[in-house]
Motif scaffolding. Structure first.
Motif, mmCIF file in Angstrom:
data_model
loop_
_atom_site.group_PDB
_atom_site.id
_atom_site.type_symbol
_atom_site.label_atom_id
_atom_site.label_comp_id
_atom_site.label_asym_id
_atom_site.label_seq_id
_atom_site.Cartn_x
_atom_site.Cartn_y
_atom_site.Cartn_z
ATOM 1 N N GLU A 91 33.067 43.781 41.571
ATOM 2 C CA GLU A 91 33.483 43.101 40.334
ATOM 3 C C GLU A 91 34.392 41.906 40.573
ATOM 4 O OE1 GLU A 91 33.279 46.489 36.839
ATOM 5 O OE2 GLU A 91 35.114 46.408 38.017
ATOM 6 N N THR A 92 35.094 41.899 41.700
ATOM 7 C CA THR A 92 36.134 40.872 41.881
ATOM 8 C C THR A 92 35.858 39.921 43.034
ATOM 9 O OG1 THR A 92 37.378 42.256 43.423
ATOM 10 C CG2 THR A 92 37.924 42.470 41.078
ATOM 11 N N ASN A 158 43.611 39.323 38.729
ATOM 12 C CA ASN A 158 43.699 39.144 40.186
ATOM 13 C C ASN A 158 44.181 40.366 40.954
ATOM 14 O OD1 ASN A 158 46.241 38.851 39.080
ATOM 15 N ND2 ASN A 158 46.908 37.303 40.549
ATOM 16 N N PHE A 159 44.596 41.401 40.236
ATOM 17 C CA PHE A 159 44.943 42.661 40.888
ATOM 18 C C PHE A 159 44.263 43.780 40.110
ATOM 19 C CE2 PHE A 159 48.260 40.129 42.795
ATOM 20 C CZ PHE A 159 48.475 40.721 44.033
ATOM 21 N N PHE A 163 47.905 45.600 39.209
ATOM 22 C CA PHE A 163 48.383 45.048 37.934
ATOM 23 C C PHE A 163 47.359 45.335 36.848
ATOM 24 C CE2 PHE A 163 51.131 42.585 40.632
ATOM 25 C CZ PHE A 163 52.218 42.223 39.859
ATOM 26 N N SER A 164 46.785 46.521 36.866
ATOM 27 C CA SER A 164 45.751 46.800 35.879
ATOM 28 C C SER A 164 45.984 48.156 35.230
ATOM 29 C CB SER A 164 44.376 46.660 36.531
ATOM 30 O OG SER A 164 43.375 46.665 35.545
ATOM 31 N N VAL A 236 55.017 45.134 24.772
ATOM 32 C CA VAL A 236 53.785 44.656 25.391
ATOM 33 C C VAL A 236 54.062 44.234 26.832
ATOM 34 C CG1 VAL A 236 51.941 42.934 25.261
ATOM 35 C CG2 VAL A 236 53.004 43.782 23.153
ATOM 36 N N GLY A 237 53.188 44.658 27.752
ATOM 37 C CA GLY A 237 53.228 44.155 29.125
ATOM 38 C C GLY A 237 51.957 43.367 29.389
ATOM 39 N N PHE A 238 52.096 42.191 29.960
ATOM 40 C CA PHE A 238 50.958 41.291 30.143
ATOM 41 C C PHE A 238 51.132 40.524 31.440
ATOM 42 C CE2 PHE A 238 49.471 36.897 29.912
ATOM 43 C CZ PHE A 238 48.157 37.018 29.486
ATOM 44 N N THR A 239 50.030 40.355 32.187
ATOM 45 C CA THR A 239 50.019 39.441 33.326
ATOM 46 C C THR A 239 48.784 38.584 33.190
ATOM 47 O OG1 THR A 239 51.084 41.095 34.716
ATOM 48 C CG2 THR A 239 50.072 39.238 35.835
#
Lengths: 525, 525
Positions: A91-92, A158-159, A163-164, A236-239
């Motif tokens: 997928e990445t 990107n992670f 980071f997901s 909310v957490g967001f990257t």
């Protein structure tokens, strides 16, 4: 474990009926099966309602229960075995070794937060004893921090692991006692489902209320906005991108009850090469810089997008060597066709800036989403007068700035927006200049590092992955490391509460064995 | 010390030329001399520029220097003697004894923050040692918190000393290492100038850069907005109305670099009277409640604006006794004509609500700004269906809610907006019900107190004067007590920084004798 294309809403698996999407293999631009359904407004509502219902129970689970829940998730992720790595790679476009490393980091994060929960420092337990003889008498006052409420988490492209779905935002929110509703990133939906199912199962295995975790699929502009607008969501957490982060900040601030948004957005991570370091380590600096610039196709929030030095023979030699090293770098596949297109567009915008000169390029790209690395150079005065040079180009692109003197280096530093990192290369002979640079860097960046490169973010107690706007929307916090838990807490004071009603953290006999601030004195358990 | 009508911009005294105003004696509605000039845009600019210039020097003063600066301010305020109290009494209509008490609290706050600074816990000093043998090697990582930057402070009308020029916001910001620019409250300009001059002198006496403190005069909608919009300002402290606070939040969020606003705004402070407490202490509860309601003309953020009980003989008897006690209460002069008008308007709005019944009134008002206290009553179902009953009427007005059963008490509790405080009166026989009430109260309020009344906010380590929106704009913090300093800090990570460049807080030999988290273990000095 099979990937079904379904969302996870509490204990149920639900195929969303508001549209659909397939993940894409960026090395071929081909769709990957299965198809994933988008959440309806009802699906969002249900996930948030379940999170709200779970909150009071979950936030009062014991520290041991919560720590063991986090460890169960970590074990579950490892137990997925190669299926997770294979799907994530497909997928990445990220290499298997990198994804295995990232998986290690992800489970280490979960385990770090298990330790953070068990230690209980995050509770800030504080006791001021009653002073009945004082005029006026002081009542007994006790403070602990409690969880903010259900948290909406938006993973990064990107992670796909760290980071997901079970990344740092989720781990720290769950550690704090907050139920989590994840909006899965459309770039790695299969990976998201695999990890999401591990968390869903851990919720059940640990006997927690189902609403502790849900995972939705959909467009950020729809499902994401609905999620952040729901009254049950309290943070909310967001990257991701600056525009995406700011859109969530806007929605959150316009709610009837505004809520905090922790958006990690945009950083160009200046690297300062001071004179003696540059002179004595020219070749090594050039090679290490190019390695850092091109690592993972430059797709790191901490990618070194600026290199700043005083113009000198050594600086020019550094650029020549960096250009040569760059020419040997293969183009790497980027995460998504969209990210690749944005990189091509950003690079060509830079190429149009008159006073910016090409230093070198990596190998040209062959596969559809591969990125050719670029290093350009300009003078300090050009940088100071060209706002476009501060815009992040996400990918392996960097700009060298040759300043006429150290004063101009300081001016460049002062002109920068907020950053995740600032790097200084210096030998002992450079320390007097470094001292002059440091106060400005402290004002600009969340992490200052010496004689290294900013890519590679250690998950530790002292890490700060944050920084002044626009690096993040809230410089008072970090999204990596133990202190990330502080984002999802608020203090509550208990005044003259009868002993049998006090939370365990504040009871006289200290049953949780916490370090506590008692009458102004820090007291270990 | 003479009051001149001038603002304090760094070391200078400046008469503002953008308009002018006199303070008003609310007991007579007469102007008080001298006239005060409003700041021009240039004045605001200059105060902010000076604050920005002072920042790097001030934030790196030693802990001892900063503590001693705070103590110098405290001593200077006491040394003003009766002139301060007399002026404050004239400008606010508050009794001398109350103002003397408030002065004591103000200097105690400054001294508490001197202790907080010396203790250094707020620095969150954290060290993760390098692990060079690990693959990949872990670099040396160290974290401390640093000051956010210059802070704009907006004092409150109702605490001319403790929430004003040298109040909790200023004390905690200065303690954190932030220069402060105060917008003086127009309701007590002479008091503001007296205290401001004490701070200005302390800055000079302690050898600090002049920009550490300035005080401006003007309209909130002009000078206040300019101040919050200035790029040098990095955070805002505010105590006042919901509309005023939200206007500042809006401006702060629309800046190129958005900044945090800590606005303490609006709270109606529910008091729950549980059955056995109500039955066994009826008369005492009625008297204490009326005393709390009318204290200081009801002009406290923590004034008990709601009393909730199950309908019963005891509850009706409580209301009867409270009504009788209220009838004995003299009307007290409110702080300003504007506040008095708003109270009269708010009370008459309530009087128009059909299902709200008058229980009792205080003595009628005679002097121009005096407020007549009011207690009304309605059913739980009326409260649940009438949003207007949740609006704060600032002053000695309260509503009793008689619920049909405990379930309706819980519904009323759940329907409340965020609060600074929630109070429970309970005997041991009521603890089972109290337990059911507590989780909801934790979600709604910053402070939960038992068997007392919410007026009276102790300045201590465990105090929380904060709470979910709209009590404040940021529930993650407190504006009173030691933890108020956390609002003005952000973490910075230092990676592999050479020993001679490390801040003192993070040096190996711990020269500041701090408690530090070393390799995950909390270690006392």
């Amino acid at each position: 474990m099979q990937i079904t294309g379904k969302m996870l809403i509490g204990k149920n698996s639900v195929f969303g009926l508001a549209g659909n999407i397939n993940a894409i293999d960026p090395s071929t631009n081909q769709q990957i099966e299965p198809v994933f359904g988008f959440a309806t407004a009802d699906d969002v509502q249900q996930a948030c309602d379940l999170a709200g219902q779970a909150f009071d129970t979950y936030r009062e689970t014991s520290l041991e229960q919560r720590a063991s829940f986090l460890e169960t998730i970590a074990t579950g992720i490892m137990d997925l075995g190669p299926v997770l790595i294979e799907r994530a790679a497909q997928e990445t476009g990220l290499p298997v070794a990198r994804l295995e490393g990232e998986r290690g980091r992800t489970v280490n994060q979960l385990r770090l937060f298990a330790k953070v929960v068990r230690d209980g420092y995050f509770l800030d337990a504080t006791i001021d004893s009653a002073l009945p003889e004082r005029a006026p008498p002081r009542p007994d006052l006790r403070l602990r921090k409690i969880a903010l409420g259900p948290v909406a988490v938006f993973g990064a492209s990107n992670f796909p692991l760290a980071f997901s779905v079970a990344g740092g935002d989720t781990a720290s929110a769950l550690a704090a006692g907050c139920p989590v509703v994840v909006k899965a990133h459309n770039a790695h939906l299969g990976t998201a489902e695999l990890v999401g199912r591990v968390i869903q199962k851990a919720v059940a295995d640990c006997g927690l209320p189902e609403g502790v975790f849900s995972m939705l699929v959909g467009a950020g502009s729809q499902v994401g906005q609905q999620l952040v607008g729901h009254p049950a969501i309290k943070a909310v957490g967001f990257t991701g991108s600056r525009s995406g982060g700011l859109a969530l900040v806007r929605t959150a601030s316009q709610r009837k009850e505004p809520i905090p948004v922790y958006a990690e957005m945009s950083s160009i991570n200046p690297v300062f090469l001071l004179d003696d370091a540059l002179k004595t380590q020219t070749a090594q600096l050039a090679q290490n810089f190019v390695d850092s610039l091109t690592l993972g196709a430059g797709q790191f929030c901490t990618n070194p997008g600026l290199v700043i030095a005083i113009d000198s023979d050594a600086a020019r030699s550094f650029l020549e060597l960096a250009g040569q090293a760059l020419e040997k770098k293969q183009a790497s596949t980027m995460l998504t066709p969209g990210i690749h297109q944005a990189y091509v567009k950003g690079s060509s915008h830079l190429a149009e800036i008159a006073d910016l000169t090409l230093v070198g390029k990596g190998q040209p790209a062959e596969s559809p989403c591969a990125a050719q690395a670029v290093l350009s150079v300009c003078s300090g005065s050009t940088f100071l007068t060209t706002a476009a040079l501060q815009e992040e180009v996400f990918g392996p692109s960097s700009i060298a700035i040759l300043c006429k003197d150290f004063n101009e280096v300081l001016q460049v530093s002062e002109s920068l927006e907020g950053q995740l990192t600032a790097t200084v290369h210096a030998t002992a002979a450079d320390h007097d200049l470094a001292k002059k640079l440091l106060p400005g860097l402290e004002r600009k960046a969340g992490r200052i590092l010496f004689n290294g490169f900013p890519t590679g973010v250690e998950v530790a107690h002292a890490m700060v992955h944050g920084g002044p706007f626009p690096a993040t929307s809230d410089s008072r916090s970090t999204s990596v490391g133990a202190k990330a838990i502080d984002r999802f807490l608020r203090p509550v004071c208990y005044q003259a509460i009868p002993a049998d009603l006090l939370p365990a953290a504040l009871q006289d006999n200290n049953p949780l064995q916490l370090a506590r601030l008692i009458d102004g004195k820090l007291t270990l358990a």
